[in-house]
Design a protein around this motif. Structure first.
Motif, PDB file in Angstrom:
ATOM      1  N   SER A  27       0.822  -1.207   0.000  1.00  0.00           N
ATOM      2  CA  SER A  27       0.000   0.000   0.000  1.00  0.00           C
ATOM      3  C   SER A  27       0.855   1.255   0.000  1.00  0.00           C
ATOM      4  CB  SER A  27      -0.931   0.014   1.214  1.00  0.00           C
ATOM      5  OG  SER A  27      -0.188   0.267   2.388  1.00  0.00           O
ATOM      6  N   THR A  57      -0.078  -1.389 -10.551  1.00  0.00           N
ATOM      7  CA  THR A  57      -0.988  -1.318  -9.410  1.00  0.00           C
ATOM      8  C   THR A  57      -1.935  -2.505  -9.409  1.00  0.00           C
ATOM      9  OG1 THR A  57      -2.518   0.059 -10.692  1.00  0.00           O
ATOM     10  CG2 THR A  57      -0.958   1.199  -9.257  1.00  0.00           C
ATOM     11  N   GLY A  64      -2.491  -2.319  -4.033  1.00  0.00           N
ATOM     12  CA  GLY A  64      -1.294  -1.525  -3.784  1.00  0.00           C
ATOM     13  C   GLY A  64      -0.392  -1.556  -4.997  1.00  0.00           C
ATOM     14  N   TYR A  65       0.883  -1.433  -4.761  1.00  0.00           N
ATOM     15  CA  TYR A  65       1.866  -1.387  -5.842  1.00  0.00           C
ATOM     16  C   TYR A  65       2.727  -2.639  -5.855  1.00  0.00           C
ATOM     17  CZ  TYR A  65       0.652   3.461  -6.603  1.00  0.00           C
ATOM     18  OH  TYR A  65      -0.029   4.614  -6.905  1.00  0.00           O
TER      19      TYR A  65
END
Length: 149
Positions: A27, A57, A64-65
């Motif tokens: 996140s 993403t 999140g990433y």
């Protein structure tokens, strides 16, 4: 070459992401809190990294990433170019030598070219994996030092 906050904070953010993504998407709030960067600014930096094809993403509650490629395949040069645009020490050694009318006969340009070549070599040889391993080791040493206190 002096990196802006975009380069410094963005590099810290992608290293944090790399160190934590084994358990899934990371996140923005976690990266921001760990690195002491505002979420709003971090979002701008992550957008630059996403546009460069370095991160992606995942949506949803656990979104999140994530890195788009393996950390071993991402160089620091790629990251800084995405964040800063150029890593040129001075304009006359960048991609547009027309910015200096003295570029062809400048007494100091050979020195600047040598420095730039060495900087580029380090940035191109150092991977995100290398930085992540160094970061993990720093954190381990810090925790060990805390436990001895």
């Amino acid at each position: 070459m002096k990196l802006s906050t975009k380069g410094r904070y963005g590099l810290r953010a992608i290293v944090e992401l790399s160190a934590r993504q084994e358990s899934g998407p990371v996140s923005l709030s976690l990266i921001a809190s760990e690195q002491g960067v505002s979420e709003a600014y971090l979002e701008q930096l992550m957008r630059l990294l996403k546009n460069a094809g370095l991160v992606t993403t995942a949506r949803g509650k656990t979104g999140g990433y994530l890195l788009k490629r393996d950390a071993k395949d991402i160089t620091v040069a790629e990251i800084l170019n995405a964040l800063e645009g150029s890593t040129a020490l001075v304009d006359c050694v960048g991609t547009d030598v027309r910015v200096c009318e003295r570029a062809c006969y400048c007494a100091s340009r050979p020195l600047f070219l040598t420095l730039q070549n060495r900087i580029d070599a380090v940035l191109n040889e150092t991977t995100l994996f290398d930085l992540t391993e160094d970061y993990r080791e720093q954190k381990r040493r810090n925790e060990d030092a805390k436990s001895l206190s």
